[in-house]
Design an enzyme around this catalytic site. Sequence first.
Site, short mmCIF file in Angstrom:
data_model
loop_
_atom_site.label_atom_id
_atom_site.label_comp_id
_atom_site.label_asym_id
_atom_site.label_seq_id
_atom_site.Cartn_x
_atom_site.Cartn_y
_atom_site.Cartn_z
N TYR A 77 0.86 -1.17 0.00
CA TYR A 77 0.00 0.00 0.00
C TYR A 77 0.91 1.23 0.00
O TYR A 77 1.41 1.66 1.04
CB TYR A 77 -0.88 0.04 1.25
CG TYR A 77 -2.01 -0.96 1.31
CD1 TYR A 77 -2.36 -1.75 0.23
CD2 TYR A 77 -2.75 -1.10 2.48
CE1 TYR A 77 -3.40 -2.66 0.30
CE2 TYR A 77 -3.80 -2.01 2.56
CZ TYR A 77 -4.12 -2.78 1.48
OH TYR A 77 -5.15 -3.67 1.56
N PHE A 135 -13.69 -3.57 0.14
CA PHE A 135 -14.63 -2.84 -0.72
C PHE A 135 -16.07 -2.93 -0.20
O PHE A 135 -17.02 -2.96 -0.97
CB PHE A 135 -14.56 -3.33 -2.17
CG PHE A 135 -13.26 -3.05 -2.86
CD1 PHE A 135 -12.37 -2.12 -2.35
CD2 PHE A 135 -12.92 -3.70 -4.03
CE1 PHE A 135 -11.16 -1.85 -2.99
CE2 PHE A 135 -11.73 -3.44 -4.69
CZ PHE A 135 -10.85 -2.52 -4.16
N LEU A 180 -17.55 -0.60 1.04
CA LEU A 180 -18.13 0.67 0.63
C LEU A 180 -18.01 0.90 -0.87
O LEU A 180 -18.13 2.03 -1.34
CB LEU A 180 -17.48 1.83 1.41
CG LEU A 180 -17.62 1.76 2.93
CD1 LEU A 180 -16.95 2.96 3.60
CD2 LEU A 180 -19.08 1.69 3.34
N GLY A 181 -17.73 -0.16 -1.60
CA GLY A 181 -17.64 -0.04 -3.05
C GLY A 181 -16.23 0.07 -3.58
O GLY A 181 -15.96 -0.25 -4.72
N GLY A 182 -15.32 0.56 -2.74
CA GLY A 182 -13.93 0.67 -3.15
C GLY A 182 -13.68 1.58 -4.32
O GLY A 182 -12.67 1.49 -5.00
N THR A 205 -17.81 0.49 -7.15
CA THR A 205 -19.25 0.28 -7.13
C THR A 205 -19.90 1.45 -6.41
O THR A 205 -19.61 1.70 -5.24
CB THR A 205 -19.61 -1.04 -6.40
OG1 THR A 205 -18.94 -2.12 -7.05
CG2 THR A 205 -21.11 -1.27 -6.41
N LEU A 257 -22.40 3.32 -4.23
CA LEU A 257 -23.32 2.86 -3.20
C LEU A 257 -24.69 3.52 -3.39
O LEU A 257 -25.15 4.31 -2.56
CB LEU A 257 -22.76 3.19 -1.80
CG LEU A 257 -21.92 2.10 -1.16
CD1 LEU A 257 -21.36 2.57 0.17
CD2 LEU A 257 -22.71 0.82 -0.98
#
Length: 296
Positions: A70, A221, A223-225, A228, A230
Site C-alpha cells: 500500500y 470494498f 463501501l464499493g472501493g 461500485t 453505493l
Amino acid sequence: MASSPNSAPSPSGPGAFELGGTVTVPRLGFGAMQLPGRWSGPAGDPGTAVAVARRAVELGARHIDTAAFYFSPTHRANDLLREALYPYPADVTIATKVGPLRDETGEMYAEARPDQLRGEVERNLEDLGVDSLDLVNLRVGRLGSGVAGSLGERFEVLAALREEGLIRQLGVSNVTREQLAEARSVAPVAAVQNRFGVLDQADAALVDECADAGIAYMPFFALGGGHTELGGENVRKVAERHGATVHQVALAWGLARSPSIVQIPGTASLAHLEENMAAGRLTLDEEDMALLGRRQ
C-alpha cells in the site's frame, strides 16, 4: 425504531470477535490502504494521514489492516502507521497481507513465490517496527477475483513463519471456498478477507461458512472501493429512515449480516472516518435487512 448513528453510543457498539480464539477485536476497524494517497495519482498529505490513523484508534478501532504494497509515489501506509501509532497500544491488532508484488511504478506485476514470502513478511516487520505480526493474510490472485489454483505451498511457508513466532495468526484473502479449505488443511485460518458488501453479495455462502467455523470475515470494498457506487433505492431508503448515510448503512448491514464480519473501512479523510466509525451505533432491524436482501 432502530438507533441513529447520531444518537448516544450504544454500550456494546458493534460487538467484538475473538480472532483466532485468542485476541478480542471490535467488529469495526480501520483500513490503511488510502492513507498514502492514490496508488497512481496524487499523493496524500502525510500530516492528515497520521491524524486519521490516530483518530481511528481514539474512536475505538482496534483492528488495523495494512500491507507493505500500500503505497503512493511518495508515501507508504506502514510508515504512516508507525509514525502515527508507534509504540502501538497493547490492545491494537495490526493485520497485513503478502502475496502481490508491486514495483515502484505502482504495477502489481506478479505473485510472490514461496521462496519470496519470508522476505515480504520481514519487510512488514521492519516497516512497522515490530517483532511479530498479529495477522498475516496470504493474498491470492493480485487484483483479480476468484482466481483458481493451489495456495498450499505458499501457505505452508507462512505456517512455518508462524511456528517461528514471526506471525501470530494466519489468514487468506481473495480466495474461493476450495482455497480456504486447502489453507485450513495446512494450518488454522483465523480470517478471510474477500470482497463482500450490501451491493455485492456473491460471497454469501463463504461468509456463512466462516461464521460456522469461527473464522473472521473481513470484507474489502464494503463501501464499493471506488468501483461500485453505493446507490440503489433500498440502500437510500434505509439511510433516510435512520438519518444516516449510505456508507453507514453499508457498514451496519455487514455487521448485522453475520457475527463473523469485522468491517475494515478505509479512508484518508477525518470527516469520512468519523462517519464510518459512527456506523457502529446504527442498528438495522428486520425490515431494513429484508429491504437490503438478507434475512436476519
